[in-house]
Enzyme design. Structure first.
Site, mmCIF file in Angstrom:
data_model
loop_
_atom_site.group_PDB
_atom_site.id
_atom_site.type_symbol
_atom_site.label_atom_id
_atom_site.label_comp_id
_atom_site.label_asym_id
_atom_site.label_seq_id
_atom_site.Cartn_x
_atom_site.Cartn_y
_atom_site.Cartn_z
ATOM 1 N N ASP A 15 0.823 -1.212 0.000
ATOM 2 C CA ASP A 15 0.000 0.000 0.000
ATOM 3 C C ASP A 15 0.859 1.264 0.000
ATOM 4 O O ASP A 15 0.647 2.180 0.801
ATOM 5 C CB ASP A 15 -0.931 0.008 1.219
ATOM 6 C CG ASP A 15 -1.599 -1.333 1.460
ATOM 7 O OD1 ASP A 15 -1.988 -1.975 0.478
ATOM 8 O OD2 ASP A 15 -1.723 -1.727 2.628
ATOM 9 N N GLU A 195 -11.209 -0.908 -3.711
ATOM 10 C CA GLU A 195 -10.452 -0.345 -2.602
ATOM 11 C C GLU A 195 -9.229 0.390 -3.139
ATOM 12 O O GLU A 195 -8.979 0.443 -4.343
ATOM 13 C CB GLU A 195 -10.029 -1.449 -1.628
ATOM 14 C CG GLU A 195 -9.061 -2.461 -2.233
ATOM 15 C CD GLU A 195 -8.691 -3.576 -1.265
ATOM 16 O OE1 GLU A 195 -9.431 -3.805 -0.286
ATOM 17 O OE2 GLU A 195 -7.653 -4.237 -1.491
ATOM 18 N N HIS A 259 -3.158 -1.275 -5.205
ATOM 19 C CA HIS A 259 -3.166 -0.296 -4.119
ATOM 20 C C HIS A 259 -2.115 0.784 -4.381
ATOM 21 O O HIS A 259 -1.132 0.936 -3.653
ATOM 22 C CB HIS A 259 -2.944 -0.920 -2.757
ATOM 23 C CG HIS A 259 -3.449 -0.026 -1.669
ATOM 24 N ND1 HIS A 259 -4.442 -0.387 -0.801
ATOM 25 C CD2 HIS A 259 -3.127 1.264 -1.346
ATOM 26 C CE1 HIS A 259 -4.692 0.627 0.032
ATOM 27 N NE2 HIS A 259 -3.903 1.640 -0.295
ATOM 28 N N ARG A 293 5.020 -8.043 -0.309
ATOM 29 C CA ARG A 293 4.482 -7.125 -1.311
ATOM 30 C C ARG A 293 5.433 -5.921 -1.326
ATOM 31 O O ARG A 293 5.503 -5.169 -0.364
ATOM 32 C CB ARG A 293 3.048 -6.714 -0.961
ATOM 33 C CG ARG A 293 2.036 -7.835 -1.156
ATOM 34 C CD ARG A 293 0.631 -7.409 -0.799
ATOM 35 N NE ARG A 293 0.472 -7.237 0.634
ATOM 36 C CZ ARG A 293 -0.653 -6.784 1.210
ATOM 37 N NH1 ARG A 293 -1.690 -6.437 0.453
ATOM 38 N NH2 ARG A 293 -0.715 -6.661 2.512
#
Length: 328
Positions: A15, A195, A259, A293
């Site tokens: 993110d 999202e 994201h 990630r």
């Protein structure tokens, strides 16, 4: 562009969000893999973020609504102060895929957000008492807007995207308006989600990118497009991509990109897409707690109609970890 971006730009930070400030620094934040703190780092170039010192500026509470699963922070500069928006939960009910997040914001009056005092300004109240996360904010034509993901129990799925104007950096001025819900095949694999919204403006158009499906190989990005002079609170002002605009690239060993946020190149001439992805698909245990990630960045191109072209996630330039160990 002044130099080739070397990916990943930061290891093990999902993110990712970058704010390029007027002081010449890139300020970076992202979800810390233990989901227990908010961190910041800064550097003069995107490539230097990789090895920049990271500072913990806030820790989760021992108990209560701010005590678990600290997710998706974003750093914004509004009216001469710094704000970090993030989501937090009172518990970890992950075994049955139940999450109880709400959205919060903290404030810092220092010129440098790595210094000074961060003050909790409380929960961003939306009028809906449901799972909410992934807030972003932007100023357009003198109005401050807030965009986020939230669940509506009357709509199938885990989260939809909403927009509202802001009265101040911790209070909404208008009622939430739903812009999109998960409904297309690429939005509903594993989880039904819209999202991770991110705002982008260029020329006569404005855009909100967002992510859909579960956070593994199926995770991908879509986009909403509106006229820059339109009413951004009117859902009819926005058109939605029917296919993903950014998705896994097995040929480059990049999976589940999404994201995202946006920044610009060091010379200010190019738009830079910032996102996370993994370079493997065989996950051990709960995917949420796989730390790999990686935060990545690459240049955005533009077509002759003024629409962004994201291309494919590019291959790695740097070593990346593939274990559950967290890189400090």
């Amino acid at each position: 562009m002044t130099e080739k971006i070397l990916n990943p730009i930061v290891l093990q930070r999902a993110d990712p969000f970058i704010h390029k400030h007027t002081d010449g620094y890139y300020y970076f934040t992202g979800s810390y893999p233990l989901f227990d703190r908010l961190v910041l780092r800064r550097a003069k170039t995107l490539n230097e973020l990789h090895d920049a010192e990271e500072v913990t500026i806030w820790w989760k509470h021992e108990t209560g609504p701010l005590s678990e699963l600290i997710w998706a922070p974003e750093l914004h500069r509004i009216d001469g102060k710094w704000y970090i928006y993030f989501a937090a939960a009172p518990d970890r009910n992950i075994d049955d895929n139940t999450f109880n997040h709400r959205m919060y914001v903290i404030e810092n009056e220092s010129d440098n957000p790595l210094e000074g005092t961060w003050t909790e300004k409380g929960e961003i109240k939306t009028g809906m008492s449901t799972f909410a996360l992934d807030a972003t904010t932007f100023n357009h034509k003198g109005e401050q807007y807030y965009v986020w993901a939230q669940q509506d129990l009357e709509i199938r799925g885990h989260s939809n995207l909403y927009i509202a104007k802001m009265k101040n950096p911790w209070t909404l001025l208008t009622q939430p308006v739903m812009l999109t819900k998960p409904e297309l095949p690429w939005e509903i694999k594993g989880y039904w989600v819209n999202e991770g919204p991110a705002f982008l403006a260029k020329g006569e158009k404005v855009f909100i990118t967002f992510s859909g499906s579960s956070t593994g190989v199926d995770y991908c990005m879509g986009i909403l497009t509106a006229d820059a002079d339109g009413d951004l609170l009117d859902p009819n002002s926005w058109s939605k991509s029917q296919e993903p605009v950014f998705r896994s690239a097995p040929e480059n060993e990049q999976y589940g990109p999404g994201h995202n946020s946006f920044t610009e190149s060091e010379d200010g001439k190019d738009t830079i897409l910032v996102y996370h992805s993994r370079n493997y698909t065989e996950l051990v245990g709960e995917p949420l707690f796989d730390p790999n990630r990686q935060a990545r960045a690459q240049k955005v191109e533009w077509d002759d109609k003024g629409n962004p072209i994201f291309g494919k996630p590019l291959p790695d330039d740097r070593w990346t970890p593939k274990t559950t160990k967290i890189v400090e």
